[in-house]
Scaffold this motif. Structure first.
Motif, short mmCIF file in Angstrom:
data_model
loop_
_atom_site.label_atom_id
_atom_site.label_comp_id
_atom_site.label_asym_id
_atom_site.label_seq_id
_atom_site.Cartn_x
_atom_site.Cartn_y
_atom_site.Cartn_z
N ALA A 338 0.84 -1.21 0.00
CA ALA A 338 0.00 0.00 0.00
C ALA A 338 0.87 1.25 0.00
O ALA A 338 0.60 2.22 -0.73
N LEU A 339 1.93 1.22 0.79
CA LEU A 339 2.76 2.42 0.90
C LEU A 339 3.56 2.65 -0.39
O LEU A 339 3.79 3.79 -0.79
N SER A 340 3.92 1.54 -1.04
CA SER A 340 4.70 1.73 -2.27
C SER A 340 3.83 2.36 -3.36
O SER A 340 4.33 2.87 -4.34
N LYS A 341 2.52 2.30 -3.19
CA LYS A 341 1.65 2.92 -4.19
C LYS A 341 1.42 4.39 -3.90
O LYS A 341 0.56 5.03 -4.51
N GLY A 342 2.11 4.91 -2.89
CA GLY A 342 1.97 6.34 -2.60
C GLY A 342 0.67 6.68 -1.90
O GLY A 342 0.09 7.74 -2.11
N GLU A 375 9.09 1.99 6.56
CA GLU A 375 10.03 2.94 5.97
C GLU A 375 9.34 4.08 5.21
O GLU A 375 9.67 5.25 5.42
N ALA A 376 8.36 3.72 4.36
CA ALA A 376 7.75 4.76 3.53
C ALA A 376 7.06 5.80 4.40
O ALA A 376 7.07 7.00 4.10
N LEU A 377 6.48 5.36 5.51
CA LEU A 377 5.82 6.31 6.42
C LEU A 377 6.85 7.27 7.01
O LEU A 377 6.62 8.48 7.12
#
Ligand SMILES: Nc1ncnc2c1ncn2[C@@H]1O[C@H](COP(=O)(O)OP(=O)(O)OP(=O)(O)O)[C@@H](O)[C@H]1O
Length: 842
Positions: A338-342, A375-377
């Motif tokens: 989900a996070l990799s999809k922005g 990480e993305a967060l």
């Protein structure tokens, strides 16, 4: 602690035990509160502190609250805190009000709990059921999936039946395993595969199973050809008495044969030089075929399990779709996706807050999968001018078996878009001089070349290590040196003097018991000051039997389970009754537990049972026309209302609220109305933790009373309290549980653990194999890599154990012949001797 770092920033605090990492993290939390301006629930939600366990989260919340109280009261400590954090007593007061009012918005939690909350927020978008539930007990989830497979096979699903048969054949033939309970062992192996996949990446083989049969034939052919050619050229095999020639003729029955391990043919046969040169390529071909066979055998051993495992995963997916249940590893992957999809802004919108600052404790035990999920967060929060502070100590990495990856510690700042800073905490604030100096001397020895190599060889190879240079031992030695380099700590200027180290050697375990019996009652003013630390739960049980026999008050981890508290037992009984009012046992539990102040419980129950014995007729009469003979119906009956006044009314009032208010509000209401805080003062800690659990459950799973009770039955009841301060009882606990804690006196009665062997290994090509001796060279590399991690973990456990004591440390060494092989006790013994300490013999 630097207070004015420009944002965004990443601050790494890497320091030894007792250096104040958690202390600094708590202060940083308070400092960030100050920086957030006026207290609002949104501001509170933007600040995330991540702890390793739920117990640690609960403790950190307590620390924050008590620090705010100190500041409000302007105690000396409060003034110091105000100076360090910039929060005035008034500001502290309004933050405390906000925190108590919006307790659920306090983001102090474990990574899993944070990630799951986020996952719930985007469940719909990910195509998951909105009533998604977390299954933290992976073994239970897996057991359910396995049972479903067994059922399908039993109902005649041919493919599945074939798979089970294959697994059983491998189990019985290839592995030479038998026993009464193959099912248990097969389940366990599947669970190991599942865990491996969760922690360390996919379990699927990139290639199908190798053709073992063809490799077997090739190996035998080469062995026979070699023996024929040797004879043809007039050579003979060495050591005729040991039958080396026969071994080459039938290699499959002689897998462990010595000549197969020789590096050159010259070591195997007697023949002129030119013959050896001529036949060497054949010997080399044999050796390669042998290695290829061993490798294939290891993969083959697992192949049927892998197929069954693939089916099991399909079953897990079905359970997820049908019931919305999802396991820990599964949700980490989903959130990463989900996070990799922005989707971060969308997630923030759903969470009702932007996450601005992250604080992470015990970072050395974070797994790569967990980090990747977060990480993305974190990148996003840094991009918006936030910060990350993470603290840890690679010497205390003791969760490698759960995927903890201490190498992340150094990698993290390089991968994040912010200036990175590092803070050293050179002092040990926890322990007295003697203890700090003891640990300094002991652990700095591990940073010395020769000692590190001796320890490495011993841990990897036992009492008979290979002579000369060994690449694995050298690698481990280098890691030991690197880990313990810088272990030496300083004492703060006003450090408490003194402290005591007591070291004993005993011949039998019985003597340890004797010494404990002698020392425990006489040495300490309060039992609560003593902790006995052990490696395993079994040892904890043994010790608690001893202390029980000695008549010493003792508290173990199990005793602190919420399900063990009488108040919590009656409360859950009340919830069971509220879920299903005809549950007589539950209601009896409520009455007998004394939860309702006005109930003469025994009288009511006696009366009810007597009526029951007299026959249903009489009871049905009480209940009107009802057919269900229930205790509740009996209480409600007008005939008894005056005797047991209020009981039924209360129950009715609670029942009226079920489904209308949240489970948390329902229970809080019960606490207030029944005055439980005042009436059960000894159980306050359990009650608080229970309420927190309900709140956490509700946040993560949003469940109703039934949902909560399911969660409770499936493991929620195993939640436990941190060890309460001020309780006058000897603490017995595992070293894992003692991490992060401190005690005036620590006993280490059994410091003799060994490294654990895990036969499941990942090969260089990504496939998984099952390691048994003799190993292919390729397996050996993976196996030794796993052993190296475990050896480091075994040493780290020793470090954690020896650094918990504030004033007194007692260690027993058992020198009985029963204790064989190389273990941590041997390492500690030598370190102590070289450091010049005296071990008393008894
Ligand atoms: N700067 C300080 N001044 C006074 N006391 C301190 C300071 N820092 C830490 N302490 C005290 O020292 C003890 C150890 O601190 P803390 O638990 O934060 O250490 P830690 O580095 O997290 O330890 P560990 O890694 O062993 O868990 C605590 O009792 C804490 O209150």
């Amino acid at each position: 602690m630097p207070t004015n770092l420009p944002v965004p920033h990443v601050l790494q605090i890497r320091a030894s035990a007792g250096a104040g990492k958690t202390y600094q993290l708590t202060r940083q939390y308070l400092r960030l509160l100050k920086g957030l301006g006026s207290p609002t629930p949104e501001a509170l939600r933007s600040l995330v502190a991540i702890t390793f366990t739920n117990v640690a989260a609960a403790e950190m919340k307590e620390r924050i609250i008590s620090s705010l109280k100190e500041m409000i009261l302007s105690t000396p400590e409060g003034k110091d805190l105000s100076r360090a954090t910039g929060l005035s007593p008034r500001e502290a007061e309004s933050w405390l009000e906000t925190i108590l009012r919006y307790y659920g918005d306090l983001q102090i939690r474990t990574i899993d709990s944070l990630v799951f909350t986020i996952l719930k927020a985007v469940a719909f978008e990910l195509g998951l059921r909105p009533d998604l539930e977390a299954e933290l007990r992976e073994d239970q989830l897996l057991a359910r999936a396995f049972d479903r497979l067994l059922l399908e096979a039993g109902e005649g699903e041919k493919e599945l039946e074939r798979l089970f048969r294959q697994v059983l054949t491998t189990f019985l033939e290839l592995e030479n395993l038998g026993g009464f309970n193959p099912e248990g062992k097969i389940r366990f192996r599947l669970l190991t595969l599942f865990r491996q996949e969760i922690r360390k990446g996919p379990a699927d083989s990139p290639w199908g199973p190798s053709s073992l049969k063809a490799l077997e034939e090739e190996l035998c052919r080469l062995g026979q050809e070699l023996t024929e050619k040797v004879r043809e050229h007039g050579g003979t095999f060495k050591y005729p008495a040991y039958g080396w020639e026969k071994m080459f003729q039938d290699p499959l029955r002689n897998l462990k044969a010595t000549p197969f391990k020789k590096d050159s043919l010259a070591e195997v046969i007697k023949a002129p030089r030119e013959v050896i040169d001529r036949l060497s390529p054949l010997y080399e071909a044999f050796r390669q075929a042998f290695d290829a066979y061993l490798l294939a055998r290891a993969v083959e051993r697992l192949a049927p399990y892998m197929k069954l495992y693939a089916r099991l995963k399909e079953e897990l997916e079905t359970i997820r779709q049908e019931e919305g249940l999802i396991h820990g590893g599964g949700w980490l992957e989903l959130i990463k996706e989900a996070l990799s999809k922005g989707w971060t802004p969308h997630i923030y919108c759903k969470l009702g807050a932007r996450l601005r600052h992250f604080l992470i404790d015990e970072f050395q035990d974070t797994s790569r999968a967990q980090w990747e999920a977060l990480e993305a967060l974190i990148v996003n929060c840094l991009a918006e001018g936030g910060s990350l502070v993470y603290v840890g100590d690679t010497k205390q990495a003791i969760y490698v078996w759960r995927g903890g990856d201490s190498e992340l510690f150094q990698e993290v700042p390089q991968s994040l878009p912010a200036d990175a800073y590092r803070l050293d905490l050179p002092y040990n604030w926890r322990s007295c001089r003697e203890i700090v100096e003891f640990n300094n001397r002991i652990f700095s020895l591990l940073a010395e070349e020769e000692m590190a190599l001796w320890v490495a060889k011993g841990l990897l190879y036992g009492t008979k290590p290979p002579r000369g240079v060994d690449p694995y031992a050298s690698h481990l030695a280098a890691r030991i040196k690197q880990t313990f380099d810088g272990a030496v700590q300083q004492l703060p200027p006003e450090a408490p003097e003194g402290g005591k180290i007591r070291l004993y050697q005993v011949k039998e375990e019985e003597a340890i018991r004797g010494l404990l019996e002698e020392m425990l009652p006489s040495s300490f003013e309060k039992y609560g000051q003593v902790a006995l630390l052990v490696r395993s739960n079994k040892q904890a049980e043994r010790l608690s039997t001893w202390t029980f026999e000695m008549g010493l008050p003792t508290v173990t981890e199990n005793a602190l389970r919420l399900a063990g508290s009488p108040l919590i037992q009656s409360l859950t009984a009340l919830l069971r009754f509220l879920e299903y009012p005809l549950d007589n046992v539950a209601l009896a539990g409520v009455l007998l537990g004394g939860l309702l102040p006005e109930t003469p419980a025994e009288e009511v129950l006696r009366d009810f049972l007597v009526s029951w014995q007299r026959g249903r007729g009489a009871l049905e009469e009480y209940e009107g026309a009802g057919t269900n003979v229930s205790l509740y119906g009996y209480l409600k009956n007008d005939r008894f209302k005056k005797d047991f006044s209020g009981v039924a009314d209360r129950l009715e009032a609670f029942l009226g609220r079920v489904g209308r208010v949240s489970t948390y509000d329902l229970i809080r209401g019960i606490f207030d109305e029944l005055d439980l805080w005042r009436r059960f003062p000894a159980e306050t800690a359990f009650a608080r933790r229970f309420l927190e659990l309900v709140l956490r459950y509700e946040e993560e799973e949003g469940g109703d009373v039934s949902g909560f009770l399911d969660f409770w039955r499936q493991g929620g009841g195993r939640e436990r309290l941190g060890f309460p301060e001020g309780l006058s009882a000897v603490r017995i606990m595992t070293i894992h549980a003692a991490k992060g804690l401190e005690f005036p006196a620590v006993f280490l009665p059994f410091p003799h653990w060994k490294i654990r062997f895990d036969p499941l290994v990942r090969l260089d090509d990504g496939r998984l194999g099952y390691a048994t001796s003799p190993y292919s060279q390729k397996i050996r590399a993976s196996l030794m890599a796993a052993k190296i991690s475990q050896a480091l973990e075994a040493l780290n456990l020793l470090y954690v154990a020896l650094t918990r004591a504030k004033r007194e440390l007692v260690v027993f060494f058992l020198s009985s012949p029963k204790r064989q092989g190389f273990d941590i006790g041997k390492v500690l013994w030598r370190l102590i001797k070289e450091a010049g300490y005296f071990i008393e013999e008894t």
